[in-house]
Design a protein around this motif. Sequence first.
Motif, mmCIF file in Angstrom:
data_model
loop_
_atom_site.group_PDB
_atom_site.id
_atom_site.type_symbol
_atom_site.label_atom_id
_atom_site.label_comp_id
_atom_site.label_asym_id
_atom_site.label_seq_id
_atom_site.Cartn_x
_atom_site.Cartn_y
_atom_site.Cartn_z
ATOM 1 N N GLU A 40 1.299 -0.865 -0.567
ATOM 2 C CA GLU A 40 0.079 0.246 0.146
ATOM 3 C C GLU A 40 0.484 1.310 0.081
ATOM 4 O OE1 GLU A 40 -3.776 -0.425 2.638
ATOM 5 O OE2 GLU A 40 -2.451 -1.888 3.337
ATOM 6 N N GLY A 41 2.439 1.799 0.506
ATOM 7 C CA GLY A 41 3.124 2.734 0.032
ATOM 8 C C GLY A 41 2.974 2.981 1.570
ATOM 9 N N ASN A 42 2.770 1.689 2.608
ATOM 10 C CA ASN A 42 2.517 3.330 4.177
ATOM 11 C C ASN A 42 4.032 2.508 5.020
ATOM 12 O OD1 ASN A 42 -0.321 2.803 4.398
ATOM 13 N ND2 ASN A 42 -0.326 0.379 5.035
ATOM 14 N N ILE A 43 4.345 4.278 5.040
ATOM 15 C CA ILE A 43 5.536 4.525 5.884
ATOM 16 C C ILE A 43 5.018 5.240 7.436
ATOM 17 C CG2 ILE A 43 7.515 6.172 6.253
ATOM 18 C CD1 ILE A 43 7.586 6.252 2.905
ATOM 19 N N LEU A 44 4.780 4.473 8.463
ATOM 20 C CA LEU A 44 3.984 4.606 9.629
ATOM 21 C C LEU A 44 5.393 4.709 10.492
ATOM 22 C CD1 LEU A 44 1.261 2.622 8.859
ATOM 23 C CD2 LEU A 44 1.359 4.775 8.101
ATOM 24 N N VAL A 45 4.688 5.768 11.738
ATOM 25 C CA VAL A 45 5.250 5.517 13.108
ATOM 26 C C VAL A 45 4.372 4.925 14.468
ATOM 27 C CG1 VAL A 45 7.200 6.948 12.557
ATOM 28 C CG2 VAL A 45 4.953 7.897 13.446
ATOM 29 N N SER A 46 2.776 5.193 13.214
ATOM 30 C CA SER A 46 2.009 5.212 14.191
ATOM 31 C C SER A 46 1.009 3.924 14.619
ATOM 32 C CB SER A 46 0.444 5.801 13.420
ATOM 33 O OG SER A 46 0.361 4.727 12.678
ATOM 34 N N ASP A 47 1.886 2.358 13.985
ATOM 35 C CA ASP A 47 1.351 1.145 13.993
ATOM 36 C C ASP A 47 2.426 0.052 15.222
ATOM 37 O OD1 ASP A 47 3.331 1.342 11.972
ATOM 38 O OD2 ASP A 47 2.334 -0.616 11.139
ATOM 39 N N LYS A 48 3.360 0.835 15.849
ATOM 40 C CA LYS A 48 4.415 0.217 16.405
ATOM 41 C C LYS A 48 4.710 0.498 17.493
ATOM 42 C CE LYS A 48 6.987 -0.525 11.663
ATOM 43 N NZ LYS A 48 5.419 0.288 11.331
ATOM 44 N N GLU A 49 4.321 -0.817 18.832
ATOM 45 C CA GLU A 49 4.895 -0.566 19.772
ATOM 46 C C GLU A 49 6.247 0.077 20.299
ATOM 47 O OE1 GLU A 49 3.691 -4.363 21.618
ATOM 48 O OE2 GLU A 49 1.396 -4.236 21.668
ATOM 49 N N ARG A 98 11.571 7.344 8.593
ATOM 50 C CA ARG A 98 10.702 8.365 8.334
ATOM 51 C C ARG A 98 11.320 9.900 7.945
ATOM 52 N NH1 ARG A 98 9.260 11.372 7.158
ATOM 53 N NH2 ARG A 98 6.898 12.664 6.428
ATOM 54 N N ALA A 99 12.679 9.768 8.676
ATOM 55 C CA ALA A 99 13.772 10.913 8.307
ATOM 56 C C ALA A 99 14.246 10.658 7.887
ATOM 57 C CB ALA A 99 13.883 10.664 10.504
ATOM 58 N N GLU A 100 14.604 9.404 7.361
ATOM 59 C CA GLU A 100 15.331 9.138 6.138
ATOM 60 C C GLU A 100 15.088 8.651 5.368
ATOM 61 O OE1 GLU A 100 19.391 7.886 4.736
ATOM 62 O OE2 GLU A 100 19.159 8.858 6.905
ATOM 63 N N TRP A 101 14.026 8.827 4.997
ATOM 64 C CA TRP A 101 12.717 8.902 3.431
ATOM 65 C C TRP A 101 13.748 9.782 2.765
ATOM 66 C CZ3 TRP A 101 12.074 5.839 0.291
ATOM 67 C CH2 TRP A 101 12.005 4.310 0.308
ATOM 68 N N PRO A 102 13.403 11.175 3.099
ATOM 69 C CA PRO A 102 13.551 12.243 2.243
ATOM 70 C C PRO A 102 14.946 12.659 2.132
ATOM 71 C CG PRO A 102 12.016 12.801 4.438
ATOM 72 C CD PRO A 102 12.303 11.685 4.779
ATOM 73 N N ALA A 103 15.740 12.475 2.361
ATOM 74 C CA ALA A 103 16.907 11.884 1.932
ATOM 75 C C ALA A 103 17.576 11.279 1.048
ATOM 76 C CB ALA A 103 18.223 11.457 3.015
ATOM 77 N N VAL A 104 16.507 10.275 1.095
ATOM 78 C CA VAL A 104 17.050 8.696 0.340
ATOM 79 C C VAL A 104 16.666 9.595 -1.409
ATOM 80 C CG1 VAL A 104 16.347 6.671 -0.618
ATOM 81 C CG2 VAL A 104 16.932 6.972 1.821
ATOM 82 N N VAL A 106 -6.025 9.218 17.183
ATOM 83 C CA VAL A 106 -4.892 9.806 17.457
ATOM 84 C C VAL A 106 -4.582 9.531 16.592
ATOM 85 C CG1 VAL A 106 -2.966 9.239 18.595
ATOM 86 C CG2 VAL A 106 -4.007 7.952 19.837
ATOM 87 N N TYR A 107 -4.552 11.501 16.497
ATOM 88 C CA TYR A 107 -3.572 12.157 15.031
ATOM 89 C C TYR A 107 -2.192 11.564 14.783
ATOM 90 C CZ TYR A 107 -1.768 15.374 11.522
ATOM 91 O OH TYR A 107 -1.476 16.138 10.179
ATOM 92 N N TYR A 108 -1.275 11.387 13.915
ATOM 93 C CA TYR A 108 0.142 10.726 13.937
ATOM 94 C C TYR A 108 0.291 11.364 12.556
ATOM 95 C CZ TYR A 108 0.122 7.087 17.231
ATOM 96 O OH TYR A 108 -0.483 6.941 17.887
ATOM 97 N N PRO A 109 1.149 12.947 13.042
ATOM 98 C CA PRO A 109 1.151 14.068 11.324
ATOM 99 C C PRO A 109 2.700 13.579 10.655
ATOM 100 C CG PRO A 109 2.333 14.945 13.714
ATOM 101 C CD PRO A 109 1.174 13.661 14.577
ATOM 102 N N ASP A 110 3.724 12.389 11.729
ATOM 103 C CA ASP A 110 4.689 12.032 10.791
ATOM 104 C C ASP A 110 4.121 10.928 10.238
ATOM 105 O OD1 ASP A 110 6.927 13.848 11.998
ATOM 106 O OD2 ASP A 110 6.913 12.623 13.430
ATOM 107 N N ASP A 111 3.038 10.081 10.305
ATOM 108 C CA ASP A 111 2.544 9.048 9.100
ATOM 109 C C ASP A 111 2.774 9.825 7.313
ATOM 110 O OD1 ASP A 111 2.338 6.774 10.683
ATOM 111 O OD2 ASP A 111 0.789 6.743 10.800
ATOM 112 N N ALA A 112 3.633 9.157 6.567
ATOM 113 C CA ALA A 112 3.461 9.271 5.239
ATOM 114 C C ALA A 112 2.941 7.941 4.463
ATOM 115 C CB ALA A 112 4.545 9.417 5.289
ATOM 116 N N GLN A 113 2.773 8.426 2.778
ATOM 117 C CA GLN A 113 3.127 7.419 1.488
ATOM 118 C C GLN A 113 3.566 7.707 0.977
ATOM 119 O OE1 GLN A 113 -1.565 6.876 1.386
ATOM 120 N NE2 GLN A 113 -1.230 6.623 -0.639
ATOM 121 N N LEU A 114 3.853 6.690 0.225
ATOM 122 C CA LEU A 114 4.088 6.836 -1.635
ATOM 123 C C LEU A 114 4.245 5.722 -2.483
ATOM 124 C CD1 LEU A 114 6.485 4.577 -1.435
ATOM 125 C CD2 LEU A 114 8.264 6.058 -0.803
ATOM 126 N N GLN A 115 4.751 5.791 -3.695
ATOM 127 C CA GLN A 115 3.912 4.552 -4.510
ATOM 128 C C GLN A 115 4.832 4.040 -4.200
ATOM 129 O OE1 GLN A 115 4.134 2.608 -7.465
ATOM 130 N NE2 GLN A 115 2.014 1.808 -7.415
#
Length: 390
Positions: free
Chosen positions: A49-58, A70-76, A142-151
């Motif tokens: 689905e393209g999930n880049i999530l921090v919200s779903d992990k303990e 999540r911090a590394e993806w923009p650099a890549v 709960v709102y997680y502003p850092d969750d993202a998505q790509l193709q």
Amino acid sequence: MSVATGYDVIVVGAGIVGAACAEALSAAGVRVLVIDRGAASGGTTAAGEGNILVSDKEPGPELDLAIASRAEWPAVLGRLPEEVADVEWEPKGGLVVATGEPALLDAFAATQRAAGVDARVITPADAFELEPLLTRAVTTAVYYPDDAQLQPVLAATALLAAVRARGGVVQVGVNALGVLRSAAGRVVGLETGDEVIPCQAVVNACGPWAGAFSQLAGGPIQILPRRGMILVTAPLPVCVRHKVYDADYVGAVGSGEADLQTSTVIESTRAGTVLIGSSRERIGFDEAIRVKVLRELARKAVGLFPFLGEVSVMRAYGGFRPYAPDHLPVIGADPRVDGLWHATGHEGAGIGLAASTGRLITELFLGLNTHVDATPFRVDRPALLGVVAS
């Protein structure tokens, strides 16, 4: 390819994780060959689905890796060639909602905040402002502003294009049959159906097929396929603004149950379709479409967004995710086979974790300080070797 041609590293697997490892290695000046028996990004990555999530992990090692990734993806993405840089990156944020007892979701968010996640407990009214078409049965969110998505296919393709632009090679339709080792036991080549390709190291990035290749390579690890299904609606005007899922999703992600589990994950794509997931089921490599799974996904989706009851489903697809028995990725060198490395076991989080996985493999390969603690992802964990702890 000439048998005399040598590489520093051969990455076996051209999905998102293999592509990310190859991209990071090539960016560091490592000579890389990527091979895949099928099409590039044609396996698990194509079914994501393209999930880049921090919200779903303990809280724990996987969450630490997710935050770093999540911090590394923009650099890549910033390193990609301009002509392939549009991978439909959307830092849209995530919304987790509960329709039952709110205390459990609130408590989970609190533990994540303590681990460094921006997790904002909001009222149902706030949730409806973010997602006007959400069911009014929501009790907390709960709102997680850092969750993202790509193709994911675009992303993997772009990563491999970056590898090629730096002089690396990508070959598809090539079967990896094992590794060639020197008299001292070190990897000196990759065996294929036609030749042995010289190299210094091999990275097993075969996703759910990593267990089979690890056997061939002499460093067996326990990686199993876990099937997931997704529904795709006909294109719509933008109607779901964030990545939205119910609170049950967190439990399904962390569960080791083999039986079918479903939880609701809903998101729009740039093309206007709505993706509806998710399911988890350990049924081997059985590709049969199970109508009961699709019905369950649809029923739960309508419960979260009632308007979906009037929307046509255009298609459904499924894929196999690489499941490790202790729910942690495998990232690092195999201590049993000098020159064999593994990058697998991410299950449904491979797209989100790929950026840091590639960086971590590169740091370990070059002997650099790592940006996250690599110890929890080591290859010689008892669960990966089939050892039952007493």
